[in-house]
Scaffold this motif. Structure first.
Motif, mmCIF file in Angstrom:
data_model
loop_
_atom_site.group_PDB
_atom_site.id
_atom_site.type_symbol
_atom_site.label_atom_id
_atom_site.label_comp_id
_atom_site.label_asym_id
_atom_site.label_seq_id
_atom_site.Cartn_x
_atom_site.Cartn_y
_atom_site.Cartn_z
ATOM 1 N N SER A 1 0.829 -1.202 0.000
ATOM 2 C CA SER A 1 0.000 0.000 0.000
ATOM 3 C C SER A 1 0.859 1.245 0.000
ATOM 4 O O SER A 1 1.970 1.253 0.526
ATOM 5 C CB SER A 1 -0.950 0.018 1.201
ATOM 6 N N MET A 2 0.313 2.266 -0.636
ATOM 7 C CA MET A 2 0.931 3.584 -0.660
ATOM 8 C C MET A 2 0.124 4.449 0.297
ATOM 9 O O MET A 2 -1.090 4.577 0.147
ATOM 10 C CB MET A 2 0.830 4.199 -2.059
ATOM 11 N N ILE A 3 0.834 5.017 1.265
ATOM 12 C CA ILE A 3 0.155 5.900 2.219
ATOM 13 C C ILE A 3 0.835 7.263 2.159
ATOM 14 O O ILE A 3 1.835 7.472 2.784
ATOM 15 C CB ILE A 3 0.184 5.324 3.657
ATOM 16 N N SER A 4 0.339 8.116 1.237
ATOM 17 C CA SER A 4 -0.922 7.938 0.562
ATOM 18 C C SER A 4 -0.836 8.243 -0.936
ATOM 19 O O SER A 4 -1.824 8.095 -1.635
ATOM 20 C CB SER A 4 -1.971 8.860 1.213
ATOM 21 N N GLY A 5 0.319 8.685 -1.451
ATOM 22 C CA GLY A 5 0.410 9.085 -2.859
ATOM 23 C C GLY A 5 0.089 7.956 -3.811
ATOM 24 O O GLY A 5 0.640 6.864 -3.689
ATOM 25 N N ASP A 6 -0.786 8.188 -4.778
ATOM 26 C CA ASP A 6 -1.219 7.166 -5.727
ATOM 27 C C ASP A 6 -1.862 5.983 -4.989
ATOM 28 O O ASP A 6 -1.836 4.851 -5.459
ATOM 29 C CB ASP A 6 -0.018 6.683 -6.569
ATOM 30 N N GLY A 7 -2.429 6.264 -3.796
ATOM 31 C CA GLY A 7 -2.950 5.196 -2.953
ATOM 32 C C GLY A 7 -4.336 4.723 -3.352
ATOM 33 O O GLY A 7 -5.103 5.446 -3.971
ATOM 34 N N LYS A 8 -4.620 3.453 -2.987
ATOM 35 C CA LYS A 8 -5.969 2.907 -3.167
ATOM 36 C C LYS A 8 -6.516 2.578 -1.791
ATOM 37 O O LYS A 8 -5.825 1.942 -0.974
ATOM 38 C CB LYS A 8 -5.920 1.631 -4.017
ATOM 39 N N TYR A 9 -7.734 2.956 -1.557
ATOM 40 C CA TYR A 9 -8.312 2.778 -0.226
ATOM 41 C C TYR A 9 -8.193 1.343 0.263
ATOM 42 O O TYR A 9 -7.733 1.072 1.380
ATOM 43 C CB TYR A 9 -9.773 3.237 -0.198
ATOM 44 N N ASN A 10 -8.598 0.400 -0.572
ATOM 45 C CA ASN A 10 -8.621 -0.982 -0.106
ATOM 46 C C ASN A 10 -7.229 -1.546 0.143
ATOM 47 O O ASN A 10 -7.065 -2.473 0.926
ATOM 48 C CB ASN A 10 -9.394 -1.865 -1.097
ATOM 49 N N GLU A 11 -6.242 -0.999 -0.519
ATOM 50 C CA GLU A 11 -4.873 -1.415 -0.239
ATOM 51 C C GLU A 11 -4.388 -0.842 1.093
ATOM 52 O O GLU A 11 -3.699 -1.527 1.854
ATOM 53 C CB GLU A 11 -3.947 -0.986 -1.381
ATOM 54 N N VAL A 12 -4.752 0.411 1.334
ATOM 55 C CA VAL A 12 -4.370 0.993 2.628
ATOM 56 C C VAL A 12 -4.992 0.180 3.767
ATOM 57 O O VAL A 12 -4.362 -0.046 4.808
ATOM 58 C CB VAL A 12 -4.805 2.481 2.702
ATOM 59 N N ALA A 13 -6.206 -0.308 3.534
ATOM 60 C CA ALA A 13 -6.893 -1.097 4.563
ATOM 61 C C ALA A 13 -6.161 -2.394 4.890
ATOM 62 O O ALA A 13 -6.310 -2.949 5.974
ATOM 63 C CB ALA A 13 -8.331 -1.387 4.106
ATOM 64 N N THR A 14 -5.329 -2.874 3.944
ATOM 65 C CA THR A 14 -4.584 -4.136 4.177
ATOM 66 C C THR A 14 -3.149 -3.895 4.608
ATOM 67 O O THR A 14 -2.355 -4.834 4.706
ATOM 68 C CB THR A 14 -4.529 -4.976 2.877
ATOM 69 N N ALA A 15 -2.806 -2.646 4.875
ATOM 70 C CA ALA A 15 -1.404 -2.285 5.116
ATOM 71 C C ALA A 15 -0.769 -3.044 6.273
ATOM 72 O O ALA A 15 0.443 -3.237 6.319
ATOM 73 C CB ALA A 15 -1.294 -0.771 5.356
ATOM 74 N N HIS A 16 -1.591 -3.500 7.191
ATOM 75 C CA HIS A 16 -1.053 -4.182 8.385
ATOM 76 C C HIS A 16 -0.393 -5.515 8.051
ATOM 77 O O HIS A 16 0.213 -6.133 8.914
ATOM 78 C CB HIS A 16 -2.175 -4.405 9.404
ATOM 79 N N ARG A 17 -0.518 -5.974 6.819
ATOM 80 C CA ARG A 17 0.115 -7.253 6.469
ATOM 81 C C ARG A 17 1.462 -7.083 5.773
ATOM 82 O O ARG A 17 2.045 -8.058 5.307
ATOM 83 C CB ARG A 17 -0.819 -8.068 5.549
ATOM 84 N N ALA A 18 1.961 -5.872 5.691
ATOM 85 C CA ALA A 18 3.266 -5.664 5.056
ATOM 86 C C ALA A 18 4.379 -6.197 5.941
ATOM 87 O O ALA A 18 4.211 -6.344 7.153
ATOM 88 C CB ALA A 18 3.471 -4.174 4.786
ATOM 89 N N LYS A 19 5.524 -6.485 5.345
ATOM 90 C CA LYS A 19 6.663 -6.962 6.122
ATOM 91 C C LYS A 19 7.485 -5.793 6.655
ATOM 92 O O LYS A 19 8.123 -5.890 7.703
ATOM 93 C CB LYS A 19 7.556 -7.861 5.252
ATOM 94 N N VAL A 20 7.485 -4.711 5.888
ATOM 95 C CA VAL A 20 8.338 -3.561 6.236
ATOM 96 C C VAL A 20 7.598 -2.282 5.880
ATOM 97 O O VAL A 20 6.879 -2.239 4.886
ATOM 98 C CB VAL A 20 9.668 -3.625 5.439
#
Lengths: 455, 457, 455, 457
Positions: B222-241
């Motif tokens: 997810s991009m927070i927030s440039g060129d971001g998509k809402y539903n991707e931001v909602a899944t951001a907690h699953r990133a590794k870094v």
């Protein structure tokens, strides 16, 4: 009073309207050595400032009373006083103008009372600096109203009645629909008759692109406080734009100087009325170059009208500018498909359009479908991208092109330039049909001889 | 409730500025007391909107009178490669009647209209001063609307008068933490998933960086927030870094995600050759630490070698011409040091940098790079800048659009390094573009012409 | 003498060059109550006429000696005489100007001799009407040369030395690179210093769009024969354009009036030189509005230069106009990729361009590849369609847009308008990158930091 | 040789004007003696080029000094649906040296350059006055070049000084007859093959007609010359029927093709509803006479019924507004009557028509339509027109671009019906477009404004 149909949505989408204080600041920026200020949160000023910087490509002096939450609830006078004192001490302006915002107006801010209090408490400031306090709530009216209210407040607060009359001097109340370039052209025309003009506000000398010798935190150029004070000595006031009617009436009440109102200066007959008035008041013949300009405009109308006939144009602008453009388009034989204003105004009554609406850019986009041209501020770039229609940028804000402040559409010459500008867009798009355009297409019927053509 | 949230933000332990303060100072909050009649800068609402609006497929509805949105929409250069809905300005445009009677119903109606017309994945609703004053309960309306309409309707409670732009950024971060991040699960995850936090994709400049991440095999969750998509931001907690781009603005997101989800973060910059390389390295190393195959590091180093060589080769012709040219840097935050390093790499001399909006850590970095003697201006007044420029202390000023006329009126070259520019400066290509822009401006022959007095003077 | 590289093809493809007599006619059209005529086949006149009608969108008086095959072989004097007599009888012009063509020049036409013969045989005509006969063969030089030769012939034939001097009067030799609008602006600037100007030719008062009361087969407006005759009484001649040097020298030889040559009036420093000269000759201060115009231009340069730096522009125009545009582009930091002229001229020597060539539109198209902008006459529309490059129309002919005659690029104001026009094209095309623009592309290297950028 | 050709054209028996003349008059030729100092109009070269240049894929090279091509190229509105090469201006641009030494070699070199660069199916080479005077043998050079380059290189021997534009048209026709028509065989022929002669496809208006022919099943074997292709013109001798559009310009082609190849022709017009229908009918009838199946006629009548109904329906709203509006028609040739009939169909009143360029037959037609009383002006001087317009004898003038300012300066509406217009008037759609244009112009509100004197006068 006439009321245009008003869009009835809960959500304003892609706003056309800007706020009253912004108009107030614009008026104050046409006064020399002035510092305008918004009585509100610092954000109110920051937004207005950025918008004006982007439009005029000039440094814009604009301060804030920097209200925070607590101060707002307690009442704003303390911040107002502190702001005026600071501005006066730091920048020694001749004029300080304060416009309220939505924030301070929600609690209600008695600006008359505040002014009286301030004068009493700080004569050392109010004796040396003109103070103009104006109520310009964000939640009523818009830019044009704020501009008009502020010009009225300037007149009320600064002009003094005069015993004597200067026979070759006229006042000009230059509405917010006029660019610095327009104002320059208007002064030029007036001076051609041997008249001098006191122009309130005079954006042409403050926002036309001054090159100061040193950094200055106040306005540089514009009408001076002294000139404003002396407006009562002029023989006539030329009020330009319907929204200058109230300021003109205030000026007449206060000084007895009569006024003529010119609802627009775009178009042959509109310019004729203005030039005739100048000839009458000055008793001078019309200068040769103005006569030539008239001939050239007539010629341009003859050469150009082919490309205008029944072209469909959609216009969204502040009321007086909207009326000027729509009037000119009508003069040239165009159909105004949509005329959209951000706010109500008596200026709207004269507009003839398929749809006349007080609304936003979303309404405007819907009404612009099938138009040959769109005329609006830079925000319309988004909708014309979707519509595939050419856009002529006019009005405020024009932030994505150079020279917004130098656009001239008034008088014979300005009208002629506008005519060529629009005509060339039509011409370029009319040009060069290709074989695939000419397919035998039943839809052509809508194009030629459709209901509107026959109307 | 808003008061609590504001206080929480002031206590942010990830914030370097706060860490340098005493307990008492911290209570007072980040925002300096503003001086009426001598203040400048945006409000909290402005800051919140700047941080969230780049989420491009969401609708952003401003609940307030026309000034808040009417005077400010369509004024920033964040770019989107997908939906353009974020460029649409939505506002309730409060009237006098609304102010008298309250506008909660109007707000709900507005949300409903937007959902019906545009069907966005979510609506962000921004509270502003006037409805806050009259007591409109935006959070309640949003909750009601979310239930009725079956969509995330997210209150952003940062009315202008609570504080500065910076505070607004942080309140936006809190909004994402409270209402968005962790509300959806990604369809798949990979060991290469990262979030980029605090990058707004101005002038589309992140697209100068993304191809390199693609080449590394890194996936942006997810991009927070440039060129971001809402539903991707909602899944951001699953990133590794998490990579945090602007050190101060959204620090609370990175820190709290570490706290809540155990996602490590680092602060990095895309500006300048070596900082860019460090950033790629950090991403690779942290991903490997979190379990990605180690060949990611080898791959990354190869890319860095190639890109650095190419960048230095392209910078070479400028270096000679720009050697010794003096730059006045009038910006803030991460740019106060990242730009220094980027520009010095191209042979320019930085005479000083403003640090008004920079953190303590930012300042430390500058000191480490430049020594104690180097000019760091806490408060640089326009008149001071003008004097410096007129005294030819700098050959060029780099700043944001609002201050450009200080330089231009002094007939001194100026370059936009903030949000209104149309050229991307990120990544290896970006630094070349930046240096080319400086070279173009310095080399423009107008300067001699505009500095000459009129011949009759 | 300096010679620009010349295209060496047998076939000229998409000609940039127009013929000498056309330039001659243009010069004559700036004289009041004049009737120009081509000494050649009626087709020579028809082509020239149509071209000028399309450009100026005005009725163009232009006659023909209507030579046919037999008459050409026998010698053209009879037709010439008949034509002059007919024109005189039918239209009673004050000035008749006859330009030769390729047709009559192939046999060789002694126009001096013809004039002497005509005067002797028809004093009733030559006593009442000024006759200007000029050699302007189609097969040498081009439009600019024909214009210059004709202005010289007018001076030689009509100006008389003067005993007295009018202290506030200046002559202006206005080259063919100036539009009627440019000439209007120049007069305006001159008159601002309290000077009067005799402008030869004065297209501003003849081709700006007159509205006659009745049909007229001669020119309406322009400099009068009497004014031309009196040019010897002026204090100074302002020669505008390198190709006005010879006429200026002729005028000085004949009357002793010294001249100043202004190779261009576009650009800050170019305009400065002109205004300085006006201040010097008039002894008057620079008017406030001109001072403001200068400030505004400086401001425009500061605001606009961003969009000009290293932009690649290709220009194809008549030599003096080419030099003016290229000079301005250089002033603003552009790279002139191609400068193409139709004919040789000393004006070309000052041009700095990647390629400088005397050639045609085909050469120009080849050299324009990769440019950000093309500036040329309307004929370039074909090549820009293929190149996909924006075209700014300038010079002669501009037949597919309105207002060609009113384009103003001289002085501070004209320069500023040009700056905004070009700047806005660059700005509009720079704007709004999309994600696909940013693909990692090795070709970008050519764009940033390529050989030219580093040059 | 050119003299013979010119005389042959003067004797043209298909030319109605000639038929009305005595033997002696005919010898003098069509061209009126021009009055020096009071003449107007194009030359023979102009006429030849107008007729041939619409052959769009050929190169058209003008052998002469710059005036002939430099002052005239790119000035006509013929449109092509295929190659755009005809819009390219080619000339030998003769210099003084060429005039002294002769330019035959230069001409050959120019032809060669063009063939190598553009590879056109043919090059037309136009002789002009100067090389004719110095004795350049264009025919010989073309023959040599054709041999060397293996392409048709076609001399067009119509230098300006031999006569008028009209003569040039005819010499162009002779050129096609002598050098082009009959030089190739078509790949297939059908019973529905026709040539259209004398239609220049101005403003692309033939594309308003072609769909109707397609619907009828008629095949256009060659267009002579609007939207024409060289190789199709070369096969024109295999058509079943020739339609001749402009009665005078290329009559020699139609007549000689009848003589040489037995192809019948008729003169028709595409202007106006009934003339358009007559034209379709004539095509169908003649094709059937030449062996096409008779259902062509039924099909054609059905199309005519449908199109006429549609056209009248579309014209109806204009008829009322335009009733009684007076038109001054200042044009020539076929338009002098075809426009009359077209306009009267829409309710307009024609106060008169110029017949300067019209044939005897054209005039007869007008008399038949309008009676003897009707104004037919042989010579209408600009000053006369101006007077008529100022005296309000007409509401609108229809003419070509050159005379437009007579009307406009008199503040009288004007419409371009000649080559520079951008609207097609041919066919059923075209007549509606014409009437719409008239209505638009008459209805434009500028007229009242521009007629008012300045208020200070």
């Amino acid at each position: 009073m006439f009321k245009a149909h008003q869009s009835n949505k809960a959500a304003t989408i892609n706003p056309l309207k800007m706020s009253q204080p912004l108009g107030g600041a614009l008026a104050l920026l046409g006064i020399d050595n002035c510092l305008p200020c918004f009585h509100g949160s610092q954000g109110c000023t920051a937004f207005g400032l950025v918008l004006m910087v982007r439009h005029f490509r000039e440094a814009i002096p604009l301060q804030t009373t920097a209200m925070d939450q607590v101060q707002t609830i307690l009442g704003g006078y303390d911040n107002l006083e502190a702001a005026v004192l600071t501005m006066y001490e730091r920048n020694k302006p001749e004029v300080i103008g304060v416009c309220t915002t939505g924030l301070t107006e929600t609690k209600g801010e008695d600006m008359r009372g505040a002014l009286a209090t301030f004068r009493k408490r700080h004569p050392e400031v109010s004796d040396n600096c003109h103070l103009v306090f104006v109520n310009t709530p964000d939640f009523t009216g818009g830019l044009e109203d704020g501009f008009a209210n502020t010009v009225t407040a300037i007149i009320d607060g600064m002009v003094t009645p005069s015993e004597m009359t200067v026979s070759n001097r006229v006042n000009v109340l230059a509405g917010s629909h006029l660019t610095p370039g327009d104002v320059e052209e208007i002064r030029d025309l007036i001076e051609g008759f041997g008249l001098t003009a006191v122009i309130l506000p005079d954006l042409s000398t403050s926002l036309g692109g001054r090159q100061p010798d040193d950094f200055k935190a106040t306005t540089l150029g514009g009408v001076t406080a002294k000139e404003i004070q002396g407006m009562g000595a002029s023989v006539l006031t030329l009020a330009l734009g319907e929204h200058m009617r109230k300021p003109a009436e205030a000026l007449e009440r206060k000084t007895g100087v009569p006024f003529l109102l010119f609802d627009r200066l775009v178009g042959l007959e509109a310019a004729d009325r203005f030039i005739k008035a100048l000839a009458d008041v000055s008793g001078q013949p019309v200068p040769a170059r103005v006569r030539r300009q008239r001939e050239h405009l007539v010629d341009g109308m003859l050469d150009g009208h082919f490309y205008f006939s029944r072209k469909r144009v959609a216009v969204a602008l502040e009321p007086d500018l909207l009326a000027a453009y729509c009037g000119f388009l009508q003069d040239m034989g165009c159909e105004v498909t949509a005329a959209v204003a951000p706010t109500q105004s008596p200026a709207l009554e004269k507009i003839k359009a398929w749809s006349l609406l007080v609304g936003d850019h979303e309404d405007f986009e819907t009404l612009s479908h099938g138009s040959d041209l769109v005329i609006s501020n830079s925000h319309a770039r988004q909708s014309v991208d979707r519509l595939g229609t050419p856009l002529v940028r006019a009005g405020f804000p024009t932030f994505d092109r150079l020279g917004a402040g130098h656009r001239v559409v008034v008088g014979y010459r300005g009208t002629r330039d506008l005519l060529f500008e629009l005509g060339n867009i039509f011409l370029a798009n009319d040009h060069e049909h290709a074989s695939h355009d000419w397919k035998h297409d039943p839809k052509m019927e809508d194009h030629h001889g459709g209901p509107h053509a026959a109307a | 409730m808003l008061v609590d949230k504001v206080q929480e933000v002031f206590n942010e332990p990830g914030c370097a500025t706060n860490l340098g303060k005493s307990e008492k100072e911290r209570k007072k909050g980040c925002t300096k007391a503003l001086k009426p009649g001598a203040a400048a800068g945006g409000c909290a609402f402005d800051g919140a909107k700047i941080a969230l609006q780049p989420i491009a497929d969401a609708a952003h509805l401003v609940h307030g009178p026309i000034a808040c949105e009417g005077n400010s929409w369509d004024n920033r250069g964040s770019k989107s490669s997908h939906s353009q809905l974020y460029r649409t300005g939505f506002t309730t445009d409060l009237s006098e009647l609304d102010v008298i009677h309250g506008a909660e119903k109007k707000l709900f109606k507005a949300i409903k209209e937007i959902v019906l017309k545009y069907d966005p994945p979510a609506v962000f609703v921004y509270q502003t001063c006037v409805p806050a004053l009259i007591g409109d309960d935006v959070e309640a309306v949003c909750k009601f609307a979310a239930d009725k309409l079956g969509k995330p309707i997210i209150p952003v409670n940062a009315p202008g008068f609570v504080g500065s732009k910076n505070l607004g950024n942080k309140l936006a971060g809190e909004t994402l933490l409270d209402h968005v991040i962790g509300t959806r699960e990604p369809e798949v995850t990979t060991p290469y998933d990262i979030n980029i936090i605090g990058e707004y994709n101005l002038a589309g400049e992140f697209w100068l960086v993304k191809p390199l991440l693609d080449k590394m095999g890194v996936r942006i969750l997810s991009m927070i927030s440039g060129d971001g998509k809402y539903n991707e931001v909602a899944t951001a907690h699953r990133a590794k870094v998490n990579m945090l781009v602007c050190s101060q603005a959204l620090i609370n997101i990175a820190r709290k995600m570490e706290e809540r989800y155990g996602i490590p973060y680092f602060e990095g910059s895309f500006y300048g050759v070596s900082d860019m390389s460090d950033t790629l390295r950090n991403i690779a190393n942290l991903l490997v630490e979190r379990g990605a195959p180690t060949d990611l590091i080898t791959r990354t180093e190869a890319i860095i070698r190639e890109e650095e060589a190419r960048a230095w080769r392209r910078l070479a012709p400028y270096k000679e011409r720009l050697a010794g040219k003096r730059v006045l840097l009038f910006t803030g935050g991460v740019k106060s040091w990242s730009m220094v390093s980027a520009l010095e790499g191209a042979g320019l001399e930085i005479i000083g940098t403003s640090v008004k909006k920079s953190t303590k850590e930012d300042k430390e970095r500058i000191k480490k790079m430049k020594g104690e003697e180097f000019h760091m201006w806490e408060e640089l007044k326009p008149s001071d800048i003008a004097r410096m420029l007129r005294d030819s202390e700098a050959d060029i000023m780099l700043s944001g659009g609002r201050s450009q006329f200080i330089a231009l009126k002094a007939k001194v070259p100026w370059l936009d390094v903030n949000q209104e520019r149309h050229v991307g400066f990120a990544g290896y290509d970006g630094i070349v573009a930046l240096v080319e822009e400086i070279d173009k401006t310095l080399g423009n022959p107008i300067w001699r012409q505009v500095r000459s007095a009129a011949p009759w003077e």
